[in-house]
Scaffold this motif. Sequence first.
Motif, PDB file in Angstrom:
ATOM      1  N   ILE A  92      -8.751  22.217 -44.538  1.00  0.00           N
ATOM      2  CA  ILE A  92      -8.170  22.804 -43.328  1.00  0.00           C
ATOM      3  C   ILE A  92      -8.248  24.322 -43.402  1.00  0.00           C
ATOM      4  O   ILE A  92      -8.015  24.919 -44.428  1.00  0.00           O
ATOM      5  CB  ILE A  92      -6.693  22.396 -43.173  1.00  0.00           C
ATOM      6  CG1 ILE A  92      -6.542  20.879 -43.235  1.00  0.00           C
ATOM      7  CG2 ILE A  92      -6.100  22.931 -41.881  1.00  0.00           C
ATOM      8  CD1 ILE A  92      -5.122  20.424 -43.449  1.00  0.00           C
ATOM      9  N   TRP A  99      -0.008  26.541 -39.248  1.00  0.00           N
ATOM     10  CA  TRP A  99      -0.089  25.632 -40.396  1.00  0.00           C
ATOM     11  C   TRP A  99      -1.294  25.921 -41.279  1.00  0.00           C
ATOM     12  O   TRP A  99      -1.563  25.201 -42.207  1.00  0.00           O
ATOM     13  CB  TRP A  99      -0.113  24.172 -39.938  1.00  0.00           C
ATOM     14  CG  TRP A  99      -1.161  23.853 -38.940  1.00  0.00           C
ATOM     15  CD1 TRP A  99      -2.452  23.506 -39.167  1.00  0.00           C
ATOM     16  CD2 TRP A  99      -1.002  23.842 -37.523  1.00  0.00           C
ATOM     17  NE1 TRP A  99      -3.101  23.280 -37.990  1.00  0.00           N
ATOM     18  CE2 TRP A  99      -2.230  23.476 -36.963  1.00  0.00           C
ATOM     19  CE3 TRP A  99       0.079  24.101 -36.667  1.00  0.00           C
ATOM     20  CZ2 TRP A  99      -2.423  23.375 -35.586  1.00  0.00           C
ATOM     21  CZ3 TRP A  99      -0.118  23.992 -35.312  1.00  0.00           C
ATOM     22  CH2 TRP A  99      -1.351  23.630 -34.786  1.00  0.00           C
ATOM     23  N   ASP A 399      -7.256  17.393 -34.054  1.00  0.00           N
ATOM     24  CA  ASP A 399      -6.917  18.815 -34.046  1.00  0.00           C
ATOM     25  C   ASP A 399      -8.090  19.701 -33.667  1.00  0.00           C
ATOM     26  O   ASP A 399      -8.067  20.902 -33.932  1.00  0.00           O
ATOM     27  CB  ASP A 399      -6.353  19.243 -35.399  1.00  0.00           C
ATOM     28  CG  ASP A 399      -7.295  18.949 -36.565  1.00  0.00           C
ATOM     29  OD1 ASP A 399      -8.101  18.005 -36.456  1.00  0.00           O
ATOM     30  OD2 ASP A 399      -7.221  19.659 -37.582  1.00  0.00           O
ATOM     31  N   ASP A 527       2.350  16.602 -42.110  1.00  0.00           N
ATOM     32  CA  ASP A 527       1.943  15.366 -41.454  1.00  0.00           C
ATOM     33  C   ASP A 527       0.426  15.330 -41.382  1.00  0.00           C
ATOM     34  O   ASP A 527      -0.232  16.380 -41.297  1.00  0.00           O
ATOM     35  CB  ASP A 527       2.540  15.252 -40.050  1.00  0.00           C
ATOM     36  CG  ASP A 527       2.538  13.820 -39.541  1.00  0.00           C
ATOM     37  OD1 ASP A 527       3.590  13.164 -39.655  1.00  0.00           O
ATOM     38  OD2 ASP A 527       1.491  13.343 -39.059  1.00  0.00           O
ATOM     39  N   SER A 529      -1.233  14.203 -38.886  1.00  0.00           N
ATOM     40  CA  SER A 529      -1.657  14.467 -37.514  1.00  0.00           C
ATOM     41  C   SER A 529      -1.409  15.914 -37.124  1.00  0.00           C
ATOM     42  O   SER A 529      -0.266  16.383 -37.106  1.00  0.00           O
ATOM     43  CB  SER A 529      -0.914  13.551 -36.540  1.00  0.00           C
ATOM     44  OG  SER A 529      -1.119  13.965 -35.201  1.00  0.00           O
ATOM     45  N   ALA A 530      -2.477  16.612 -36.765  1.00  0.00           N
ATOM     46  CA  ALA A 530      -2.338  17.990 -36.294  1.00  0.00           C
ATOM     47  C   ALA A 530      -1.585  18.038 -34.975  1.00  0.00           C
ATOM     48  O   ALA A 530      -0.901  19.011 -34.676  1.00  0.00           O
ATOM     49  CB  ALA A 530      -3.710  18.633 -36.142  1.00  0.00           C
ATOM     50  N   VAL A 533       2.059  18.062 -35.921  1.00  0.00           N
ATOM     51  CA  VAL A 533       2.388  19.341 -36.546  1.00  0.00           C
ATOM     52  C   VAL A 533       2.465  20.450 -35.495  1.00  0.00           C
ATOM     53  O   VAL A 533       3.339  21.319 -35.544  1.00  0.00           O
ATOM     54  CB  VAL A 533       1.345  19.693 -37.627  1.00  0.00           C
ATOM     55  CG1 VAL A 533       1.504  21.122 -38.081  1.00  0.00           C
ATOM     56  CG2 VAL A 533       1.483  18.744 -38.817  1.00  0.00           C
ATOM     57  N   GLN A 534       1.554  20.408 -34.533  1.00  0.00           N
ATOM     58  CA  GLN A 534       1.551  21.426 -33.494  1.00  0.00           C
ATOM     59  C   GLN A 534       2.858  21.429 -32.712  1.00  0.00           C
ATOM     60  O   GLN A 534       3.385  22.492 -32.361  1.00  0.00           O
ATOM     61  CB  GLN A 534       0.384  21.200 -32.536  1.00  0.00           C
ATOM     62  CG  GLN A 534       0.291  22.268 -31.452  1.00  0.00           C
ATOM     63  CD  GLN A 534      -0.576  21.837 -30.280  1.00  0.00           C
ATOM     64  OE1 GLN A 534      -0.801  20.647 -30.082  1.00  0.00           O
ATOM     65  NE2 GLN A 534      -1.049  22.790 -29.513  1.00  0.00           N
ATOM     66  N   GLN A 579      -0.619  20.665 -41.745  1.00  0.00           N
ATOM     67  CA  GLN A 579      -1.324  19.389 -41.739  1.00  0.00           C
ATOM     68  C   GLN A 579      -1.722  19.050 -43.172  1.00  0.00           C
ATOM     69  O   GLN A 579      -2.229  19.905 -43.902  1.00  0.00           O
ATOM     70  CB  GLN A 579      -2.559  19.489 -40.859  1.00  0.00           C
ATOM     71  CG  GLN A 579      -3.318  18.198 -40.708  1.00  0.00           C
ATOM     72  CD  GLN A 579      -4.601  18.381 -39.928  1.00  0.00           C
ATOM     73  OE1 GLN A 579      -5.055  19.499 -39.727  1.00  0.00           O
ATOM     74  NE2 GLN A 579      -5.204  17.288 -39.494  1.00  0.00           N
ATOM     75  N   GLN A 580      -1.499  17.798 -43.573  1.00  0.00           N
ATOM     76  CA  GLN A 580      -1.788  17.426 -44.956  1.00  0.00           C
ATOM     77  C   GLN A 580      -1.857  15.900 -45.059  1.00  0.00           C
ATOM     78  O   GLN A 580      -1.139  15.177 -44.354  1.00  0.00           O
ATOM     79  CB  GLN A 580      -0.676  17.947 -45.883  1.00  0.00           C
ATOM     80  CG  GLN A 580      -1.074  18.104 -47.324  1.00  0.00           C
ATOM     81  CD  GLN A 580      -1.987  19.295 -47.598  1.00  0.00           C
ATOM     82  OE1 GLN A 580      -2.522  19.404 -48.690  1.00  0.00           O
ATOM     83  NE2 GLN A 580      -2.171  20.177 -46.636  1.00  0.00           N
ATOM     84  N   ASP A 581      -2.725  15.438 -45.947  1.00  0.00           N
ATOM     85  CA  ASP A 581      -2.831  14.015 -46.249  1.00  0.00           C
ATOM     86  C   ASP A 581      -1.817  13.689 -47.340  1.00  0.00           C
ATOM     87  O   ASP A 581      -1.883  14.241 -48.440  1.00  0.00           O
ATOM     88  CB  ASP A 581      -4.261  13.708 -46.708  1.00  0.00           C
ATOM     89  CG  ASP A 581      -4.492  12.241 -47.028  1.00  0.00           C
ATOM     90  OD1 ASP A 581      -3.519  11.475 -47.097  1.00  0.00           O
ATOM     91  OD2 ASP A 581      -5.664  11.853 -47.225  1.00  0.00           O
TER      92      ASP A 581
END
Length: 700
Positions: A92, A99, A399, A527, A529-530, A533-534, A579-581
Amino acid sequence: MEYVTNNIDLTTGTAEEKRAEIKRYFNATWTLYERLFETLVSDEVFYLRPQPLRHPLVFYFGHTATFYVNKLLLAKRIEARIHPRFESLFAIGVDEMSWDDLNDAHYDWPPIDEVRAYRDQVRAVVNGVIESVDFSMPIGWESPLWPIMMGIEHERIHLETSSVLIRQLDLAQVRSSAWFPPCTSSGIAPENEPVDVPGGTVALGKPRDHRLYGWDNEYGHVQIDVPDFAASKYLVSNQEYLAFVEDGGYAEDRWWDEEGLAWRNYHGATMPEFWRGEPGHYRLRLMTEEVPLPPNWPVEVCYLEAKAFCEWMSDKTGRPVRMPDEAEYRRMLEVAGLDVEHHEAPIAANWNLEHYASSVPVDTFAHGNFFDLVGNVWQWNETPIYAFDGFEVHPLYDDFTVPTFDNRHNLIKGGSWISTGNEIALHSRYAFRRHFYQHAGFRYVVSGKPVKKEFDVYETDALVSQYCEFHYGEPCLGVPAFPKAIAAAALAAMEGLPHGKALDIGCSVGRVAFELAGRFGEVDALDFSARFVQVGARMQRAGRIRYERAEEGELVTFQERTLAELGLSGDFSNIRFMQQDATNMKPVFTGYDLVVAANLIDRLNDPAKFLRDLPGRMNPGGMLLIASPYTWLEEFTKKEKWLGGFKRDGEPVTTLDGLHAELDERFSLVGEPVKLPFVIRETANKHQHTFSEVTLWKKR
């Protein structure tokens, strides 16, 4: 150039013909991208950051390969990661969103030879997928080859944006390349003049079955009536822009709007980014060399500089001068007969690397009564990017566009000398922050028509809107807000324990993080999902969010929720939304006194891996809260990865059994599991009523 390519028609030909064509396109793109980085004089340059709001170049070299792996995993076209650390490190960091993590202390960049070897591995894997995947024609959004096309076009975007970063390096850090020859022609610029453009009704957007690959923002439709206007015959040249500079344009506050003035003052700007030298002796920085400023080349500026020029020109001419909006730009293409696809009806222009690795004189390529309607440099637009009617997010790349629907990213149109692939397609829509530099200039229009610059930033995606209501809406069916209840349970468990740092993993749209922020020094809210997060980042920034709420059929209501009405106050600057896995987090996410994982584990592809990773990220004595309805589905988690909900040797295995198996070595269960109810509102008359089992675990 050997690697000049055309866009691929995804609707015609046989599957095997298309497989071979896509494989050639993939490998040509891959090689061209690596050729670009050969313009660096040494491997050490990879670790330099040419622009403060961008990562070092090594990130972008690895990023495009990681993109393939992450998307192919998400699409279930490969089963395992190639290099988990790289696929977290290089995942990312494209736009300056809240983020994005640009702190150098959080990165341990690997040797460049390791990144090259990784790229070789990924290339082999992608070629293998192309060669073996079973698909049928035509190729659309759901095709197994769509993520391959997505990766190719993504790398072509980075071909261009990385060339801008290389252009921003010190000259001593780059070298010329036969692959990227600049133009050597220079002279006096032609006198610019407005050319009349008849108005008409413009239809923007394209259907889902369009024959070319497209990003999500291109699909949908809108129809706009465009009145008559006039537009400059040429792009604004260095010579034309120089008059603004020499007239004190950068020093005169009245030409700059509030955003432009703040940018100019902060950067101390006195001339365009790529100009060098002193008045009377200006030079122009190209990608790998510097030349005397060519008067008849297009000027390259950010939107804010172009806007100031238009204000100055309006004052000088007594006419309303501005940049075109999106519909006016399309109308110019229609009038000039350029509303076609380049691969079907080739357009003579300085683009697609068909001529030079630089701009050319503005009077080189005629397009009807104009010059350079496409190519040479991108053209800034007055229109911020927005969603067409019928817009949908592609599930593999949520995203790409949605974070830019904020009225702060303006469209650029037409492409530059290095624009290729989707970038030169008729329907392409790219947008950047107004102070960002690309190979971008502008042309002006003369029109008194007001331009729409503010679009409602209402969350319209059904799933995201549903979770906005779940987190921030009114309680349903008498059941308290679940995120608030989870936060209360976590805070109660933390009584008497340190409150330094908390992690809300699987944070969705962020309510738990806001509830925790008042009691913890730092809160990381992560999360996958961007889009989620947004929403959290927007709530953090503005203190409010807006979204559509489904009521009945096509009927919706527009909702606004604020932190204040929820009894939450403060600046919340201690929350970091990213955003993160969850199963492949960066090493920087560590040192937690509390970890909250609410309604997460049964949606992970490898929940055991996630749980085994947690002890190393938590402080001794730290608390872990896990909440889950245990609704295991093979859609999200292969059955062999389920923690429970199955029989082993004829005996039932519950998820609580699985949690004990994974956690007991490093954690102790605190108290008994508790079931918390939650309600997700789908419509006014349809709700999901579920129980989530909450367990608390203390790290030994």
